[in-house]
Design a protein around this motif. Sequence first.
Motif, short mmCIF file in Angstrom:
data_model
loop_
_atom_site.label_atom_id
_atom_site.label_comp_id
_atom_site.label_asym_id
_atom_site.label_seq_id
_atom_site.Cartn_x
_atom_site.Cartn_y
_atom_site.Cartn_z
N VAL A 1 -1.91 -2.48 -8.17
CA VAL A 1 -3.08 -3.33 -7.95
C VAL A 1 -2.72 -4.79 -8.19
N ILE B 1 -10.41 -3.42 -13.11
CA ILE B 1 -9.29 -3.48 -14.06
C ILE B 1 -9.77 -3.95 -15.42
N ALA C 1 -11.80 -5.29 -7.55
CA ALA C 1 -10.59 -4.85 -8.23
C ALA C 1 -10.48 -5.51 -9.60
N ALA C 2 -10.79 -6.81 -9.67
CA ALA C 2 -10.70 -7.52 -10.96
C ALA C 2 -11.65 -6.90 -11.97
N TYR D 1 -9.40 -6.25 2.47
CA TYR D 1 -8.37 -6.98 3.21
C TYR D 1 -8.45 -6.70 4.70
N MET E 1 -2.62 -10.76 -1.88
CA MET E 1 -3.85 -11.18 -1.20
C MET E 1 -4.30 -12.57 -1.63
N PRO F 1 -9.68 0.84 -7.15
CA PRO F 1 -9.52 -0.55 -6.73
C PRO F 1 -8.60 -0.71 -5.52
N ILE F 2 -7.62 0.19 -5.37
CA ILE F 2 -6.73 0.06 -4.21
C ILE F 2 -7.51 0.25 -2.92
N LEU G 1 -0.84 -6.05 -5.20
CA LEU G 1 -1.77 -6.30 -4.09
C LEU G 1 -2.55 -7.59 -4.33
N PHE G 2 -2.97 -7.78 -5.57
CA PHE G 2 -3.69 -9.00 -5.93
C PHE G 2 -2.87 -10.22 -5.58
N LEU H 1 -11.50 -8.36 -3.86
CA LEU H 1 -10.77 -8.91 -5.02
C LEU H 1 -11.62 -8.84 -6.27
N SER I 1 -8.65 4.76 -11.73
CA SER I 1 -7.89 3.53 -11.53
C SER I 1 -7.32 3.44 -10.12
N ILE J 1 -19.67 -14.15 -12.16
CA ILE J 1 -18.35 -13.49 -12.22
C ILE J 1 -17.58 -13.93 -13.46
N LEU K 1 -9.57 -2.92 -2.40
CA LEU K 1 -8.73 -4.02 -1.89
C LEU K 1 -8.37 -3.78 -0.43
N PHE L 1 0.83 -1.21 0.00
CA PHE L 1 0.00 0.00 0.00
C PHE L 1 0.87 1.25 0.00
N GLY M 1 -2.63 2.27 -10.88
CA GLY M 1 -3.82 1.54 -11.31
C GLY M 1 -3.54 0.14 -11.77
#
Lengths: 213, 378
Positions: free
Chosen positions: A72, B176, B172-173, B157, A79, B149-150, A75-76, B169, B146, B343, B153, A37, A68
């Motif tokens: 990300v 993107i 964010a997916a 989390y 996680m 999503p952070i 982070l993906f 998740l 953009s 999804i 997440l 982060f 972006g």
Amino acid sequence: MTLASTIQQLCFLVLAAVVVVGALGVVLLPNIVYSAFLLGGVFLGVAGLYLLLNASFVAAAQILVYVGAVNVLILFAIMLVNKKENLAAIPGLLLRRLLSGGVCAGLFVLLLRVAFTTHWALPGPLPVGEEATIRIGEHLFSDYLLPFELASVLLLMAMIGAIVLARRDVYSSDVITGEPVDQGLIEKTRTPLLIDPSATSAAGAQPLLETTP
Amino acid sequence: METTTLVSSGLDLQASFVDTLQGLGLSPGAARLLWLPLPMVTVLVAAVVGVLVNVWLERKISAAVQQRIGPEYAGPLGVLQPMADGLKLVFKEDIIPARADGLLFTLGPVLVLVPVILSWLVVPFGQNLLISNVGVGIFLWISLSSIQPIGLLMSGYSSNNKYSLLGGLRAAAQSISYEIPLALAVLAIVMMSNSLSTVDIVNQQNGAGILSWNIWRQPVGFVIFWICALAECERLPFDLPEAEEELVAGYQTEYSGMKFALFYLGSYINLVLSALMVSVLYLGGWGFPVPVEWLAGWLGQSVDAPVVQVITATTGIVMTVLKAYLLVFFAILLRWTVPRVRIDQLLDLGWKFLLPIALVNLLVTAALKLAFPMAFGG
């Protein structure tokens, strides 16, 4: 000093502090999620510095690409693979830390020396401000065409590599319908990748791209 | 395009304001400094009021679709219901779940809301009626969205909840995946307008009123953009990150009180913002279906007369808001018409359908621009 230049100085100081402290945090924090982060924060700080230098297009691109996309994705990855496990103790950790700290300090001193000895007031073209977008486009399609195309080839290679890695375990036939699936692209003659569903138990080897229902 | 020369400079509130203050004996710098916060506060208030209207519309239209009456007792026709909703959220207890990460838990909703509000920087309501006509305009909006999503997440989390993590998740997916066709659809418009600035994009569409709007030249791009905008706002049929029968409420599961309200506010501001962007990019922004310049000409008035300028600016604001809320109305109708996708269907739609179509749309636009530079902004 006018109001505008004072505010510019203040902005620079704040952004520089964010970048430096954030970068130190990325390296030094034990929690990898915080590091990720904070990395996003560092990228945003750098984008702010670009903005301060009148490079708004570069700043926006920095946010889009680094915050972006890159951050990300990091982070993906963290996680999705978030196993809380204690790492095995590494022998001689203190010595390793001291050594890497010494290398970093040496590099820092070198950079400082370069920063102080270089004559920075380089004569250059006048800043173009909002015209920069057009100028960047012209350069990308004329004298920087080859690096640009090479970068795209590199990205293509990375993408194909990612697909091959992600689809390592594939069935030779469709799990539901039983029809044969053409996976010739990633099939190699010497190391067959295709798994015969009758040979392995179906529970363990689900294809990676398949999502849970 | 030559049409841009027809457009008058319009009402310039900043110049008038600064002139007035200088007349009162202030220095130019101080006058500008006093001006700076005014448009920001105005737009912020407009955005929040827009959300209140949006919530009321959502309740009333949903009720009408389901043959109910909807909110009725809070004010006439229930217009105060959104205020009541907001007040309730303000007074609720702020709960941070046990073993959750308090810092990230608090920061998450903020990171979701701030980029959305910052994006209002480039929304034009008239020739000079926007906070800042930055050169990178529409690109700024794409890059700011953009960041969202952070935040998602982060809140997913830090909630210490499996539904939250999955929701984060997924969000964010989804974000993107749909960013790319969205950016490609915008790129086709930018190619026709020769500019990233939102003001230039609108001016390029206002040569011949409704006939010159981009929707006629970019019908495919319009559909792609609208689908992607709905997905970015997590509206049904794409509200998988908070799909209630699967994930309770996704990344918002553990949130209550003001932090939940931030998510709520963020999603509705984003919906209004997306609708405004569709109207700017495809529906001629502040343009009246018949150009105001023509109307003024028929009525024998000069476009630069102060009264005409005020009327033009007012029509501009009304038209922008009208178009945006028409699109919001369609979004709410879609919510009750289309079932939610799965999804995998969602990601398939984004990557395997919208992305190739958007690429083809971009190529066709480039080809048409080379072939017919007159009609496609050569």
